[in-house]
Design a protein around this motif. Sequence first.
Motif, PDB file in Angstrom:
ATOM      1  N   THR A  56       0.864  -1.192   0.000  1.00  0.00           N
ATOM      2  CA  THR A  56       0.000   0.000   0.000  1.00  0.00           C
ATOM      3  C   THR A  56       0.896   1.236   0.000  1.00  0.00           C
ATOM      4  N   SER A  57       0.292   2.375  -0.261  1.00  0.00           N
ATOM      5  CA  SER A  57       1.088   3.611  -0.250  1.00  0.00           C
ATOM      6  C   SER A  57       1.567   3.947   1.160  1.00  0.00           C
ATOM      7  N   GLY A  58       1.000   3.258   2.158  1.00  0.00           N
ATOM      8  CA  GLY A  58       1.425   3.470   3.544  1.00  0.00           C
ATOM      9  C   GLY A  58       2.351   2.375   4.058  1.00  0.00           C
ATOM     10  N   GLY A  59       2.826   1.520   3.163  1.00  0.00           N
ATOM     11  CA  GLY A  59       3.744   0.460   3.589  1.00  0.00           C
ATOM     12  C   GLY A  59       3.204  -0.921   3.276  1.00  0.00           C
ATOM     13  N   LEU A  60       3.969  -1.920   3.715  1.00  0.00           N
ATOM     14  CA  LEU A  60       3.643  -3.309   3.395  1.00  0.00           C
ATOM     15  C   LEU A  60       2.815  -3.910   4.539  1.00  0.00           C
ATOM     16  N   ASP A  91       5.443  -3.844   7.465  1.00  0.00           N
ATOM     17  CA  ASP A  91       5.238  -2.662   8.311  1.00  0.00           C
ATOM     18  C   ASP A  91       4.094  -2.842   9.302  1.00  0.00           C
ATOM     19  N   ALA A  92       3.086  -3.625   8.908  1.00  0.00           N
ATOM     20  CA  ALA A  92       1.924  -3.780   9.795  1.00  0.00           C
ATOM     21  C   ALA A  92       1.335  -5.172   9.618  1.00  0.00           C
ATOM     22  N   SER A 113      10.511  -7.944  12.133  1.00  0.00           N
ATOM     23  CA  SER A 113      10.375  -6.808  11.228  1.00  0.00           C
ATOM     24  C   SER A 113      10.149  -5.466  11.927  1.00  0.00           C
ATOM     25  N   GLY A 114       9.764  -5.508  13.177  1.00  0.00           N
ATOM     26  CA  GLY A 114       9.375  -4.263  13.847  1.00  0.00           C
ATOM     27  C   GLY A 114       7.979  -3.805  13.468  1.00  0.00           C
ATOM     28  N   ALA A 115       7.220  -4.665  12.774  1.00  0.00           N
ATOM     29  CA  ALA A 115       5.867  -4.288  12.355  1.00  0.00           C
ATOM     30  C   ALA A 115       4.974  -4.024  13.561  1.00  0.00           C
ATOM     31  N   ARG A 116       4.012  -3.122  13.382  1.00  0.00           N
ATOM     32  CA  ARG A 116       2.995  -2.948  14.415  1.00  0.00           C
ATOM     33  C   ARG A 116       1.902  -3.988  14.179  1.00  0.00           C
ATOM     34  N   VAL A 117       1.280  -4.425  15.263  1.00  0.00           N
ATOM     35  CA  VAL A 117       0.243  -5.454  15.187  1.00  0.00           C
ATOM     36  C   VAL A 117      -1.098  -4.811  15.518  1.00  0.00           C
TER      37      VAL A 117
END
Length: 356
Positions: A56-60, A91-92, A113-117
């Motif tokens: 997405t334009s806001g990340g993966l 990213d999420a 990855s440091g992704a937010r959940v």
Amino acid sequence: VTAEAAPITITGTIQHQAWQDRVLPPVEQVRKGLWSIPTPFPNSPLRYVLAYLVETSGGLALVDTGWPSDESWGGLVAGVEQSGHDISEVDAVLVTHGHADHFGLARRVREASGARVALHRLDAEASTNWTSMKQFLASDAEWSRHRGLTDAEISTMRPGTSDKDPDAEMPSGHTAIDVQLEDGDRPMGAGTSLRVIWTPGHTPGHVCFAHEDYDLLLTGDHILPRISPNISPSPAFTEDSLGDYLGSLAAMANLEVDEVLPAHEYRFANLPARVQQLQAHHALRLAEILAVIKSTPGCTTVAVAEGLTWSRTWAQTTGMVRRFAIGETYAHLVHLERKGLISNASRELDAWQVVD
Ligand SMILES: [Zn+2]
Ligand SMILES: [Zn+2]
């Protein structure tokens, strides 16, 4: 129970063939920048979980993860690699609901990855109901006694769980949730393509994700092409979960999307047809349950469940499958009760009767 309704169109034909062949389907690029990634779901009749990787334009974004096991993790990491990405780029993690086959690897993805959940607020809150497996099992056993099961039957209900560490943390511990989702949220940021649609029922905080650029609907367990999702409330939930589910279904009855991307089985088109089939299934079930109570007033939930038609005989419906069947029956009973059609003389030991 089968119902007469318009057929759906199976679009995930490779997935469908894999389902018939009882093998894991391949990673597929569904649209540009969007992949379906099957992860093995060991010891489950569902066989695999379909995670989706979405640019997405806001990340993966990764929608759903897979069961918390090394085998599932291996499948997820390899599947993401096949898309040309790496798990460390996520990213999420957007989770459709708090069940372990969807949420179970979220923490591990975050570590890599440091992704937010992100999970809907109500499923995030539900994950704090029990701090250990032991506590959950005690609460589930008490619930089962009220429904009419004996202690001997309860001990056969969750095979394997007694060998696990009774103080083990529940798989969906709330400490792993960074973002609480609400209906209408765009979790990848303002103006991005994924929008949250709250669809309570299968769980109180179940959500679907609409992909607005491609006109796709990622449905998690809310709508699957072949089976009706289990509506079996957790012991802590006392609301009308079937009523919630039917409400969430009705809200989608006229939603025309290009393709439905579920978390199990295979992709399909003609969402309104599938909604009608599911509505018809539950209408038949409710009528069947009313008939059982009419003929045996004062029956427990377990006795009602025994009197219904299942895909196997009741004697063959054992272990977790029986527990889900009882939960599903109870959800229908509570719904009929809320509609004023039946009443329960005792919640200590259910005694259902038809309201005149
Ligand atoms: Zn589920
Ligand atoms: Zn599932």
